[in-house]
Each structure stands twice: as C-alpha cells, then as structure tokens.
Design a protein around this motif. Structure first.
Motif, PDB file in Angstrom:
ATOM      1  N   ASP A  51       0.832  -1.208   0.000  1.00 37.54           N
ATOM      2  CA  ASP A  51       0.000   0.000   0.000  1.00 37.54           C
ATOM      3  C   ASP A  51       0.866   1.257   0.000  1.00 37.54           C
ATOM      4  N   ILE A  52       1.907   1.241   0.841  1.00 38.54           N
ATOM      5  CA  ILE A  52       2.793   2.411   0.890  1.00 38.54           C
ATOM      6  C   ILE A  52       3.490   2.604  -0.457  1.00 38.54           C
ATOM      7  N   GLY A  53       3.941   1.486  -1.057  1.00 37.19           N
ATOM      8  CA  GLY A  53       4.570   1.594  -2.370  1.00 37.19           C
ATOM      9  C   GLY A  53       3.619   2.132  -3.429  1.00 37.19           C
ATOM     10  N   PHE A  54       2.344   1.692  -3.373  1.00 33.52           N
ATOM     11  CA  PHE A  54       1.354   2.190  -4.322  1.00 33.52           C
ATOM     12  C   PHE A  54       1.157   3.695  -4.166  1.00 33.52           C
ATOM     13  N   TRP A  55       0.938   4.138  -2.933  1.00 31.14           N
ATOM     14  CA  TRP A  55       0.720   5.571  -2.706  1.00 31.14           C
ATOM     15  C   TRP A  55       1.980   6.368  -2.980  1.00 31.14           C
ATOM     16  N   LYS A  56       3.152   5.762  -2.719  1.00 32.58           N
ATOM     17  CA  LYS A  56       4.391   6.461  -3.067  1.00 32.58           C
ATOM     18  C   LYS A  56       4.500   6.675  -4.573  1.00 32.58           C
ATOM     19  N   SER A  57       4.144   5.642  -5.330  1.00 30.02           N
ATOM     20  CA  SER A  57       4.197   5.792  -6.795  1.00 30.02           C
ATOM     21  C   SER A  57       3.185   6.836  -7.267  1.00 30.02           C
ATOM     22  N   GLU A  58       1.985   6.831  -6.671  1.00 34.68           N
ATOM     23  CA  GLU A  58       0.992   7.838  -7.044  1.00 34.68           C
ATOM     24  C   GLU A  58       1.461   9.235  -6.686  1.00 34.68           C
ATOM     25  N   LEU A  59       2.013   9.381  -5.476  1.00 33.41           N
ATOM     26  CA  LEU A  59       2.502  10.691  -5.050  1.00 33.41           C
ATOM     27  C   LEU A  59       3.673  11.150  -5.905  1.00 33.41           C
ATOM     28  N   SER A  60       4.579  10.222  -6.233  1.00 28.24           N
ATOM     29  CA  SER A  60       5.729  10.591  -7.068  1.00 28.24           C
ATOM     30  C   SER A  60       5.278  11.004  -8.465  1.00 28.24           C
ATOM     31  N   TYR A  61       4.323  10.263  -9.022  1.00 23.85           N
ATOM     32  CA  TYR A  61       3.813  10.605 -10.353  1.00 23.85           C
ATOM     33  C   TYR A  61       3.150  11.972 -10.336  1.00 23.85           C
ATOM     34  N   GLU A  62       2.311  12.199  -9.318  1.00 23.22           N
ATOM     35  CA  GLU A  62       1.634  13.500  -9.224  1.00 23.22           C
ATOM     36  C   GLU A  62       2.637  14.622  -8.951  1.00 23.22           C
ATOM     37  N   LEU A  63       3.651  14.342  -8.139  1.00 23.03           N
ATOM     38  CA  LEU A  63       4.666  15.359  -7.856  1.00 23.03           C
ATOM     39  C   LEU A  63       5.445  15.720  -9.120  1.00 23.03           C
ATOM     40  N   ASP A  64       5.788  14.720  -9.929  1.00 21.31           N
ATOM     41  CA  ASP A  64       6.490  15.006 -11.187  1.00 21.31           C
ATOM     42  C   ASP A  64       5.627  15.861 -12.113  1.00 21.31           C
ATOM     43  N   ARG A  65       4.343  15.521 -12.217  1.00 16.11           N
ATOM     44  CA  ARG A  65       3.462  16.306 -13.084  1.00 16.11           C
ATOM     45  C   ARG A  65       3.288  17.719 -12.540  1.00 16.11           C
ATOM     46  N   LEU A  66       3.218  17.844 -11.212  1.00 21.47           N
ATOM     47  CA  LEU A  66       3.080  19.179 -10.620  1.00 21.47           C
ATOM     48  C   LEU A  66       4.344  20.001 -10.840  1.00 21.47           C
ATOM     49  N   LEU A  67       5.511  19.371 -10.709  1.00 22.69           N
ATOM     50  CA  LEU A  67       6.761  20.095 -10.959  1.00 22.69           C
ATOM     51  C   LEU A  67       6.847  20.545 -12.416  1.00 22.69           C
ATOM     52  N   THR A  68       6.436  19.657 -13.338  1.00 23.05           N
ATOM     53  CA  THR A  68       6.422  20.033 -14.755  1.00 23.05           C
ATOM     54  C   THR A  68       5.472  21.192 -15.002  1.00 23.05           C
ATOM     55  N   GLU A  69       4.302  21.130 -14.369  1.00 20.70           N
ATOM     56  CA  GLU A  69       3.337  22.212 -14.528  1.00 20.70           C
ATOM     57  C   GLU A  69       3.872  23.516 -13.939  1.00 20.70           C
ATOM     58  N   ASN A  70       4.580  23.421 -12.816  1.00 16.79           N
ATOM     59  CA  ASN A  70       5.187  24.622 -12.225  1.00 16.79           C
ATOM     60  C   ASN A  70       6.217  25.235 -13.169  1.00 16.79           C
ATOM     61  N   GLN A  71       7.010  24.389 -13.808  1.00 23.05           N
ATOM     62  CA  GLN A  71       7.988  24.903 -14.773  1.00 23.05           C
ATOM     63  C   GLN A  71       7.295  25.570 -15.953  1.00 23.05           C
ATOM     64  N   ASN A  72       6.228  24.933 -16.464  1.00 21.80           N
ATOM     65  CA  ASN A  72       5.484  25.541 -17.578  1.00 21.80           C
ATOM     66  C   ASN A  72       4.856  26.869 -17.159  1.00 21.80           C
ATOM     67  N   LEU A  73       4.318  26.896 -15.933  1.00 24.12           N
ATOM     68  CA  LEU A  73       3.710  28.132 -15.445  1.00 24.12           C
ATOM     69  C   LEU A  73       4.761  29.212 -15.249  1.00 24.12           C
ATOM     70  N   GLU A  74       5.943  28.830 -14.762  1.00 21.54           N
ATOM     71  CA  GLU A  74       7.026  29.795 -14.619  1.00 21.54           C
ATOM     72  C   GLU A  74       7.445  30.350 -15.979  1.00 21.54           C
ATOM     73  N   THR A  75       7.471  29.480 -16.999  1.00 23.09           N
ATOM     74  CA  THR A  75       7.808  29.934 -18.348  1.00 23.09           C
ATOM     75  C   THR A  75       6.771  30.931 -18.866  1.00 23.09           C
ATOM     76  N   VAL A  76       5.481  30.622 -18.637  1.00 19.43           N
ATOM     77  CA  VAL A  76       4.424  31.536 -19.083  1.00 19.43           C
ATOM     78  C   VAL A  76       4.522  32.865 -18.339  1.00 19.43           C
ATOM     79  N   LYS A  77       4.849  32.804 -17.065  1.00 16.12           N
ATOM     80  CA  LYS A  77       4.988  34.046 -16.298  1.00 16.12           C
ATOM     81  C   LYS A  77       6.129  34.901 -16.855  1.00 16.12           C
ATOM     82  N   ARG A  78       7.269  34.261 -17.144  1.00 16.49           N
ATOM     83  CA  ARG A  78       8.384  35.012 -17.730  1.00 16.49           C
ATOM     84  C   ARG A  78       7.997  35.588 -19.088  1.00 16.49           C
ATOM     85  N   ARG A  79       7.235  34.824 -19.885  1.00 16.11           N
ATOM     86  CA  ARG A  79       6.792  35.332 -21.179  1.00 16.11           C
ATOM     87  C   ARG A  79       5.888  36.547 -21.011  1.00 16.11           C
TER      88      ARG A  79
END
Length: 485
Positions: free
Chosen positions: A147-175
C-alpha cells in the motif's frame, strides 16, 4: 501452660472418670479469610492436617465439672518417656497413613502426567498460534508495504506532473513579463509621436485621424500591459498555491518513505535477529493518529488538491496563450491602422502643399505682371505729364491775349478739351495704378501667407513623415510580443 513430664493427649495421664458428658459443645473456629490461596496438588490438600484418631478419641473424653475445677496435680512422667508416649499410634492410623500416602502419590503422578500432556499440547498450540500470528503480522506488514509503495508511486507521479506544470507556469509568467516589457518600446514610440505632433504649427495642429489612432494605440498598449501584469500576478499567486501543494506532496512522500523504511525493517525482523529486545508496555501505548481509511484519504486528498492546482494552472496557461494571441493581433492591427492614417495624412498634406506651391508660383507670376503693369502705368502717367503741361501752358499763354482776342475759338475749345481729357486720363491711370498697387500688395500678402502655409505644411510633413514614420518603421515581431526572446 503444661507441666513437665505430662501430655495433654494421653488417656492414661489421670484416672478416667465418667462425668456423664459425652461431648463438648461445638466450638466455632474464627473465620480467617486469606488473600493468598496456596496451590496444592490433588491429594495433598489435607496431608498436613492428618492427626491420629487416638488424639480425637482422647480429646472427646472430658472430665467431670467438679473435677475440672479442682486443682489436682497430674502424675509426674519422666522426660525420657514423653516422646515415646507421644509417637505411639494405632495400627489403623498406620494403615490409613500409608494408604493416604499411596493415594496421594498416585494422584500426584496422575496430575503431573495430565499437566505434562496439557503443557505439551499448550506448548504446541501456543507455538502454532505464535507462528501463525507472526506470519499474519508479516503478511500484514507486506500488504502495508505494498500500500505504501502504491501511494508512493501515485505521489511521485503527481509530484512530477506538478513540478512540470510549475515549470510551464514559470515559463508563461516570464513570457508575460517579457511581453509587458516589450510593449514599452511601441508605447514609447506612440507617446513620442504624440509629443512630436504637438509641435505642429497653426492650422495643422488639428485633431485628425492620426492623433485619434495614436491615442487609441497608447490606450491599447497600456491596457495590454495592465492585462499581462495582472495575469502574471495571478500566475504568481497560483504558483504559490502550487508550491504549497508540492510541499504537501513532498512531506507526505517523505513520511511514507520513512514509514516504508521502518516497516521494511520490521518486516525483515526474525526471531534470530540481533536488534530485537524486550520493550515492556509498548502494547499499551497507542500513539497512532489515523486509521487505514483516513491514512489513504489523506494521501488521496493531497493528490486531489495537487490535481486541482494543476487544473487551475492549465486554465491560466490557456488564458495566457489566448491573451497573447488576442493582444498581439490587436496591437498589430492598431499599429497598421495608425500607419495607414499617417500615410493618408501625409498624402493629404503633400497634396495641399503641392497645391499651395502651385498657387504660390502663380501668385509670383501675377506679382511680376502687376509690377510690370505698375511700371507701365507709372511710365504712362509720366508720359502724360508733358502733353498736359503743353496744353495747360498753351491755355495759360492764350489767356494773355488782349481784349477781343480772347476769343473762345476752336483752338481754345480743343485746348480745354485736351486738358480735361489728359487730366481724366491721368486720373484714370493713377486710379488704375493704385488698384494695381493694391493688387500687388494683396498678391504679396497672399505670397506671404502661401509661404507661411508651405512652411507649416513642410513642418507637418517633417514631423509626420520623417520623425514619426521614421520611428514607426519597425514594430516588435509577433514572437517578441508573445514573450519569446
């Protein structure tokens, strides 16, 4: 107190007399409640309470009431005979004691055998129960690790997508920030065009289409800057919310990593491990703050919150892209309209200037002709003065004729008529000379006005064509207007 050499249980210590009493009244022993019950094997509870029956037989015999009150000295018995007298038992007592010992031994052996069998079964049952519970706990720990491994994988996947979205949002802000800064250049150009057009002179200082388009362009550029900066501020607030969600995911992921390490250590513990020890009382301490349902809900809520933040970020990025497209199109269209208005105004001013130059050329020609006419008129007037003088002189001379010679003859009539005619001619020529001179003055004034208007038009053309259009030859390209550097 007993006397030396006597016993209290022997029947031969005194004369046996019948007193008519068969038994003493029952004496109630005091009830003693013990807080500790000793453990006795079957058959051994009453071994220590065994007494010879002879003791009870002797104890049941009582003396007479009168003798009990008398002070009779019991017979004296030597100390050497006292133990021998006390240890004598009846054969019945001996047989009963032996049988009791045999039965007690058998009962003890039976109880010990049963206890041994029960203990072996208990050992097997408890060993099996302990092994099953340990295996069950290990399975539960393994499931918990899954269960912990499952939630860790879900959290890691969501964290990666959130970090990517933060980078995209930072790029749009700079633009957005770059695009807002890029608008400063055309805004400064439009303002300078307005300032330069304030230097127009006279009638050309008109509120024309060029000025209207320039004012609209300035308002549009300022509005675009304001919209970009407001959207950049909203993106900055969204990025803070994203960072909060990111910190929640990282904290949850870190806690689950720590819990996974701890549970893996617990899962790998065996009975032969070196790091195991007794921790008495730990089963009584409940430091838990969640149950599996709330535990899973906590991570699920963190993931849902992160997904909501990503959805908001995606909407902001789409809004920014739409804003880039809309504002760049509006700025380009307004820039084109202003340039078209400039070109139209320059064409109009050029046409007017050409017409004024044509009129000035014609006016100069008319001035030249008027000057020639004035010169001819002056010459003609000067030419008429001689004949007038001659005629007047003739008349004056003829006035000196004597007497009847002062005849109004034809020469006199002709001379008078000639003087009037020449004088009328001179008046007419002088009037025409004054008119011609007035016309010349008017032409000169017209020439001055035309030259002034031409200067105004030349100044206007210099401002619009050279200064303003010289600055407006270049405009930021679309990639720069949308924030790409």
């Amino acid at each position: 107190m007993e006397f030396l050499g006597t016993t209290q249980t022997a029947s031969y210590c005194g004369p046996r007399k019948c007193c008519g009493l068969t038994s003493l009244p029952a004496v109630q022993a005091p009830v003693i409640q013990e807080c500790y019950q000793p453990y006795y094997l079957p058959g051994y509870r009453y071994l220590n309470s065994w007494r010879p029956s002879l003791f009870y037989k002797i104890a049941n015999v009582q003396t007479c009431p009168d003798e009990s009150t008398s002070t009779l000295r019991p017979p004296t018995i030597l100390p050497a005979l006292r133990s021998a007298l006390f240890s004598r038992y009846s054969p019945h007592d001996w047989d009963q004691s032996n049988q009791l010992q045999v039965r007690g031994a058998e009962a003890s052996r039976l109880w010990a055998s049963q206890l041994t069998d029960d203990s072996m079964r208990l050992l097997q049952d408890k060993d099996q129960l302990t092994h099953q519970m340990q295996e069950g706990t290990s399975r539960n720990l393994g499931q918990r690790l899954s269960d912990i491994g499952f939630w860790k994988s879900e959290l890691s996947y969501e964290l990666d997508r959130l970090l990517t979205e933060n980078q995209n949002l930072e790029t749009v802000k700079r633009r957005l920030e770059c695009a807002a800064d890029e608008v400063n250049c055309p805004l400064q150009v439009a303002l300078e065009c307005l300032y330069h057009r304030e230097k127009r002179i006279g009638i050309d200082l008109v509120h024309d289409n060029v000025e209207k388009n320039l004012i609209r362009e300035v308002d549009l550029l300022k509005c675009c800057q304001e919209q970009m900066r407001k959207l950049a501020q909203r993106i900055d607030i969204q990025m803070r919310d994203n960072r909060d969600a990111q910190h929640a995911l990282e904290r949850d992921l870190e806690d689950k990593s720590s819990a996974q390490c701890i549970d893996e250590k617990c899962f790998n513990l065996r009975n032969t491990s070196d790091c195991i020890s007794f921790f008495h009382g730990m089963e009584k301490i409940d430091g838990t703050i969640s149950v599996p349902k709330t535990w899973a809900k906590f991570s699920n809520d963190n993931i849902k919150h992160s997904q909501n933040m990503r959805a908001n970020s995606i909407r902001l990025r789409e809004e920014a892209e739409h804003l880039f497209e809309t504002l760049s199109d509006q700025m380009w269209r307004q820039f084109t309209d202003t340039n078209l208005a400039f070109n139209a105004r320059i064409s109009e001013v050029t046409d007017v200037k050409n017409k004024l130059q044509t009129q000035l050329a014609k006016t100069l020609q008319e001035i030249f002709q008027a000057e020639n006419t004035i010169m001819l008129l002056e010459r003609s007037i000067m030419a008429k003065e001689g004949p007038l003088k001659v005629a007047q002189t003739r008349l004056e001379c003829r006035t000196r004729r004597p007497n009847m010679e002062l005849c109004r003859d034809i020469p006199q009539f002709k001379l008078v008529n000639e003087v009037f005619t020449i004088d009328d001619t001179l008046q007419t020529l002088k009037l025409r000379l004054r008119e011609t001179q007035d016309t010349l003055q008017l032409l000169v004034m017209t020439k001055c006005r035309l030259e002034h208007e031409l200067a105004i038009k030349a100044n206007t053309l210099c401002i619009d064509k050279e200064k303003c259009m010289g600055m407006r030859k270049t405009f930021p390209c679309t990639p720069r207007l949308v924030g790409h550097t």
